[in-house]
Design a protein around this motif. Structure first.
Motif, PDB file in Angstrom:
ATOM      1  N   PHE B  17       0.963  -1.116   0.131  1.00  0.00           N
ATOM      2  CA  PHE B  17      -0.004   0.102  -0.073  1.00  0.00           C
ATOM      3  C   PHE B  17       0.997   1.011   0.082  1.00  0.00           C
ATOM      4  O   PHE B  17       1.357   1.631   0.907  1.00  0.00           O
ATOM      5  CB  PHE B  17      -0.840   0.050   1.149  1.00  0.00           C
ATOM      6  N   LEU B  20       4.205   1.051   2.011  1.00  0.00           N
ATOM      7  CA  LEU B  20       4.206  -0.070   2.773  1.00  0.00           C
ATOM      8  C   LEU B  20       4.238  -1.251   2.332  1.00  0.00           C
ATOM      9  O   LEU B  20       3.116  -1.663   1.713  1.00  0.00           O
ATOM     10  CB  LEU B  20       3.027   0.286   3.729  1.00  0.00           C
ATOM     11  N   VAL B  22       3.347  -4.734   2.244  1.00  0.00           N
ATOM     12  CA  VAL B  22       2.621  -5.501   3.380  1.00  0.00           C
ATOM     13  C   VAL B  22       2.751  -7.005   3.179  1.00  0.00           C
ATOM     14  O   VAL B  22       3.189  -7.916   4.220  1.00  0.00           O
ATOM     15  CB  VAL B  22       1.244  -5.338   3.201  1.00  0.00           C
ATOM     16  N   SER B  42      -0.908  -8.696  14.836  1.00  0.00           N
ATOM     17  CA  SER B  42      -1.675  -7.633  14.364  1.00  0.00           C
ATOM     18  C   SER B  42      -1.008  -7.047  13.232  1.00  0.00           C
ATOM     19  O   SER B  42       0.283  -6.576  13.642  1.00  0.00           O
ATOM     20  CB  SER B  42      -2.334  -6.728  15.176  1.00  0.00           C
ATOM     21  N   GLY B  43      -1.580  -6.612  12.052  1.00  0.00           N
ATOM     22  CA  GLY B  43      -0.579  -5.988  11.016  1.00  0.00           C
ATOM     23  C   GLY B  43       0.287  -6.873  10.323  1.00  0.00           C
ATOM     24  O   GLY B  43       1.095  -6.407   9.546  1.00  0.00           O
ATOM     25  N   SER B  44       0.358  -8.142  10.564  1.00  0.00           N
ATOM     26  CA  SER B  44       1.237  -8.931   9.967  1.00  0.00           C
ATOM     27  C   SER B  44       0.849  -9.037   8.275  1.00  0.00           C
ATOM     28  O   SER B  44       1.783  -9.991   7.601  1.00  0.00           O
ATOM     29  CB  SER B  44       1.657 -10.175  10.669  1.00  0.00           C
ATOM     30  N   GLY B  45      -0.208  -8.889   8.168  1.00  0.00           N
ATOM     31  CA  GLY B  45      -0.779  -9.097   6.895  1.00  0.00           C
ATOM     32  C   GLY B  45      -1.656 -10.326   6.401  1.00  0.00           C
ATOM     33  O   GLY B  45      -2.026 -10.548   5.250  1.00  0.00           O
ATOM     34  N   LYS B  46      -2.261 -10.654   7.509  1.00  0.00           N
ATOM     35  CA  LYS B  46      -3.242 -11.753   7.327  1.00  0.00           C
ATOM     36  C   LYS B  46      -4.498 -11.473   6.496  1.00  0.00           C
ATOM     37  O   LYS B  46      -4.860 -12.134   5.491  1.00  0.00           O
ATOM     38  CB  LYS B  46      -3.733 -12.342   8.763  1.00  0.00           C
ATOM     39  N   SER B  47      -5.034 -10.472   6.965  1.00  0.00           N
ATOM     40  CA  SER B  47      -6.214 -10.037   6.204  1.00  0.00           C
ATOM     41  C   SER B  47      -5.934  -9.802   4.702  1.00  0.00           C
ATOM     42  O   SER B  47      -6.747  -9.807   3.910  1.00  0.00           O
ATOM     43  CB  SER B  47      -6.847  -8.873   6.881  1.00  0.00           C
ATOM     44  N   THR B  48      -4.755  -8.963   4.563  1.00  0.00           N
ATOM     45  CA  THR B  48      -4.247  -8.649   3.102  1.00  0.00           C
ATOM     46  C   THR B  48      -4.090  -9.786   2.490  1.00  0.00           C
ATOM     47  O   THR B  48      -4.593  -9.938   1.140  1.00  0.00           O
ATOM     48  CB  THR B  48      -3.007  -7.522   3.219  1.00  0.00           C
ATOM     49  N   GLU B  57      -8.304  -7.077  -2.831  1.00  0.00           N
ATOM     50  CA  GLU B  57      -7.020  -6.362  -3.245  1.00  0.00           C
ATOM     51  C   GLU B  57      -6.324  -6.869  -4.301  1.00  0.00           C
ATOM     52  O   GLU B  57      -6.453  -8.111  -4.491  1.00  0.00           O
ATOM     53  CB  GLU B  57      -6.142  -6.253  -1.852  1.00  0.00           C
ATOM     54  N   GLU B 168     -11.120 -13.552  10.893  1.00  0.00           N
ATOM     55  CA  GLU B 168     -11.194 -13.650  12.386  1.00  0.00           C
ATOM     56  C   GLU B 168     -12.935 -13.505  12.586  1.00  0.00           C
ATOM     57  O   GLU B 168     -13.400 -12.433  13.116  1.00  0.00           O
ATOM     58  CB  GLU B 168     -10.699 -12.227  13.011  1.00  0.00           C
TER      59      GLU B 168
HETATM   60  N1  ATP Z   1      -6.322  -0.213   2.339  1.00  0.00           N
HETATM   61  C1  ATP Z   1      -5.167  -0.295   2.916  1.00  0.00           C
HETATM   62  N2  ATP Z   1      -4.372   0.831   2.934  1.00  0.00           N
HETATM   63  C2  ATP Z   1      -3.358   1.028   3.441  1.00  0.00           C
HETATM   64  N3  ATP Z   1      -2.635   0.117   4.293  1.00  0.00           N
HETATM   65  C3  ATP Z   1      -3.560  -0.760   4.584  1.00  0.00           C
HETATM   66  C4  ATP Z   1      -4.584  -1.164   3.893  1.00  0.00           C
HETATM   67  N4  ATP Z   1      -4.917  -2.466   4.378  1.00  0.00           N
HETATM   68  C5  ATP Z   1      -3.869  -2.823   5.249  1.00  0.00           C
HETATM   69  N5  ATP Z   1      -3.095  -2.022   5.379  1.00  0.00           N
HETATM   70  C6  ATP Z   1      -2.091  -1.958   6.087  1.00  0.00           C
HETATM   71  O1  ATP Z   1      -1.336  -3.183   5.795  1.00  0.00           O
HETATM   72  C7  ATP Z   1      -0.665  -3.696   7.226  1.00  0.00           C
HETATM   73  C8  ATP Z   1      -1.274  -5.312   7.042  1.00  0.00           C
HETATM   74  O2  ATP Z   1      -2.715  -5.128   7.411  1.00  0.00           O
HETATM   75  P1  ATP Z   1      -3.589  -6.513   7.490  1.00  0.00           P
HETATM   76  O3  ATP Z   1      -4.957  -5.858   8.001  1.00  0.00           O
HETATM   77  O4  ATP Z   1      -3.426  -7.337   6.497  1.00  0.00           O
HETATM   78  O5  ATP Z   1      -2.888  -7.177   8.948  1.00  0.00           O
HETATM   79  P2  ATP Z   1      -3.664  -8.269   9.846  1.00  0.00           P
HETATM   80  O6  ATP Z   1      -2.519  -9.268  10.104  1.00  0.00           O
HETATM   81  O7  ATP Z   1      -4.848  -8.669   9.473  1.00  0.00           O
HETATM   82  O8  ATP Z   1      -3.726  -7.496  11.164  1.00  0.00           O
HETATM   83  P3  ATP Z   1      -5.078  -7.630  12.492  1.00  0.00           P
HETATM   84  O9  ATP Z   1      -4.895  -8.913  13.062  1.00  0.00           O
HETATM   85  O10 ATP Z   1      -4.938  -6.362  13.117  1.00  0.00           O
HETATM   86  O11 ATP Z   1      -6.392  -7.890  11.459  1.00  0.00           O
HETATM   87  C9  ATP Z   1      -0.983  -2.967   8.387  1.00  0.00           C
HETATM   88  O12 ATP Z   1      -0.057  -2.225   8.649  1.00  0.00           O
HETATM   89  C10 ATP Z   1      -2.124  -2.265   7.719  1.00  0.00           C
HETATM   90  O13 ATP Z   1      -2.088  -0.921   8.288  1.00  0.00           O
END
Ligand code: ATP
Ligand code: MG
Lengths: 220, 246
Positions: B17, B20, B22, B42-48, B57, B168
């Motif tokens: 992003f 960043l 990810v 949190s923030g490790s990129g699982k959702s992404t 995405e 989640e």
């Molecule tokens: N649309 C976006 N635009 C900018 N940054 C993003 C976007 N989506 C996610 N990020 C960033 O990408 C990184 C990974 O986010 P992600 O949501 O994949 O983490 P996660 O492992 O799912 O965390 P969580 O456990 O908090 O859900 C984070 O730093 C987040 O801020």
């Protein structure tokens, strides 16, 4: 005492003529607000399109409407339209009013669309729905509900603003009042009468909007 | 180990992003009928990662294969691809203006053109299956979080997806409602649904998961069988993470 009696006299005797004006105001308002909603939806979608030119076009339109008095817009559209085509005065008036309200309605709809949680769009997309289908079936129905109170407000403003087309010669409510006032050199009772008609319309609309809001709130 | 075809395969997936970065060269293969549990801070990129898998995405580079077929954004109709990849969100994202049954039949009727009668019948069967046979005609706002999430699962299943992604699914729920959602997911896994589940429910991961993937800072750090990975993590970072959440 006699002033009040005189007012009632005017109110009752002018009823027929004002009813005509009321009917024209009603037609002007309904037509212009329907068209304004279509214009508003169109420009709202342009604004959220993320496509630079389209956003720019929408911004320009809203800027022009916000930056000029309605009466100027009505005159420009009236003389502009009647110059280039044969168009009845009624529709020239509708065009002016719709052009004006459309900008405010665009902003209302845009705000409502953007207030819908982005998870709604993602849920739609994740089910295989296209962007357009998600907008139509998921986002817009929710956005319209949310837009009802501000839209109701804008409709009230639009109805009151329709009085300005009397200046291009429409004999709607306000036009009737000024004509009858100047014919009799007895302005005040006619303008108080027309104020009562406007208050009545706004009251009816307010009640309707509140009812609609309540009804929609129940299903949520 | 279960045998099967590769349901989803990802190679060298990168997603940024802006500045960043990810997801960093993520490789992952999920076999048909496998349940892969994705864990990480949190923030490790699982959702992404999940969102890239159903193209919510769009990746920057790398390859994504669905049932052996490489999916390319330019040439594939992503809407059709998404029909095959169901997604369940942390916050349910039910359509509040539609009834429970309305939520479930929306996509089959609107996207696939399933006749309404048939969609209703299938929708009711799905709702019965997730234990909501008495809730067809109510609006989502009247449901508990656990019920909402089960509707969301039924809604995704109504498209008959090949794989289900869960982001989640229980973390927005009151503790006493977590069990009913996990039970529904377990049942689904037992029926052979391929699933990728982001969750920190270790009991579920051990019991239902075939594999666990630990992500850290956009990379897959460790991959293994749940009991092995949880009990004898090989990597220091995995150890640290596991001790932080237990
Ligand atoms: N649309 C976006 N635009 C900018 N940054 C993003 C976007 N989506 C996610 N990020 C960033 O990408 C990184 C990974 O986010 P992600 O949501 O994949 O983490 P996660 O492992 O799912 O965390 P969580 O456990 O908090 O859900 C984070 O730093 C987040 O801020
Ligand atoms: Mg996440």
């Amino acid at each position: 005492m006699s002033a009040i009696m005189h007012f009632f006299d005017v109110f009752i005797n002018s009823f027929d003529v004002f009813l005509n004006g009321l009917w024209i105001t009603f037609q002007l308002s309904v037509a212009s607000l329907i068209i304004a909603c279509i214009i508003g939806l169109f420009f709202a979608l342009l604004k959220i399109s993320n496509i630079k030119v389209l956003v720019w076009i929408a911004d320009a339109y809203i800027w022009i409407v916000r930056g000029t008095p309605l009466i100027v817009q009505i005159f420009i559209l009236f003389y502009g339209l009647t110059d280039i085509m044969l168009i009845p005065m009624f529709w020239a008036g509708v065009a002016g009013l719709a052009f004006h309200s459309g900008a405010y309605i665009a902003e209302i709809i845009r705000g409502a669309i953007q207030s819908i949680d982005k998870g709604q769009r993602e849920a739609g997309r994740s089910l295989g729905m296209s962007n357009g289908l998600t907008m139509r079936r998921i986002i817009l129905p929710q956005a319209f509900r949310r837009a009802i109170p501000p839209l109701g407000n804008q409709f009230i403003i639009g109805i009151k603003d329709s009085s300005l087309v009397s200046f291009i010669g429409m004999q709607e409510l306000f036009g009737v009042a000024s004509t009858m006032g100047s014919n009799s050199f007895d302005y005040l009772p006619y303008f108080i009468t027309v104020a009562i008609y406007y208050l009545f319309i706004v009251l009816v609309l307010t009640v309707l909007v509140n009812k609609l809001e309540k009804k929609l709130a129940e299903s949520d | 180990m279960q045998q099967g075809e590769d349901m989803i395969k990802v190679t060298k997936l990168n997603k940024s992003f802006g500045d960043l970065h990810v997801l960093k060269d993520v490789d992952l293969t999920v076999k048909e009928s496998d349940v892969v549990v994705l864990i990480g801070a949190s923030g490790s990129g699982k959702s992404t990662l999940l969102r890239c898998l159903n193209f919510l995405e769009i990746k920057n580079s790398g390859k994504i294969f669905l049932e052996g077929e490489q999916i390319e954004e330019e040439t594939h109709n992503l809407n059709t691809v998404r029909e095959r990849v169901g997604m369940v969100f942390q916050h349910f994202n039910l359509f509040p203006h539609k009834t429970v049954l309305g939520n479930v039949i929306e996509a089959p009727t609107q996207v696939k053109g399933v006749p309404k009668d048939q969609a209703i019948q299938e929708g009711k069967e799905l709702l019965d299956k997730v234990g909501l046979g008495d809730k067809y005609d109510v609006y989502p706002s009247t449901l508990s979080g656990g019920q909402k999430q089960r509707v969301a699962i039924a809604r995704a299943l109504a498209m008959k997806p090949d794989i289900m992604l869960f982001d989640e699914p229980t973390s927005a729920l009151d503790p006493e409602l977590v069990g009913e959602v996990l039970a529904t997911m377990k049942e689904l896994a037992e029926e052979g649904m391929t699933m990728i589940v982001v969750t920190h429910e270790m009991g579920f991961a051990r019991e239902v998961g075939d594999k666990v993937v630990y992500m850290h800072d956009g990379k897959i750090v460790e991959y293994g069988i749940p009991n092995e990975l949880f009990d004898q993590p090989k990597e220091e970072r995995t150890k640290a993470f596991l001790s932080s959440i237990l």
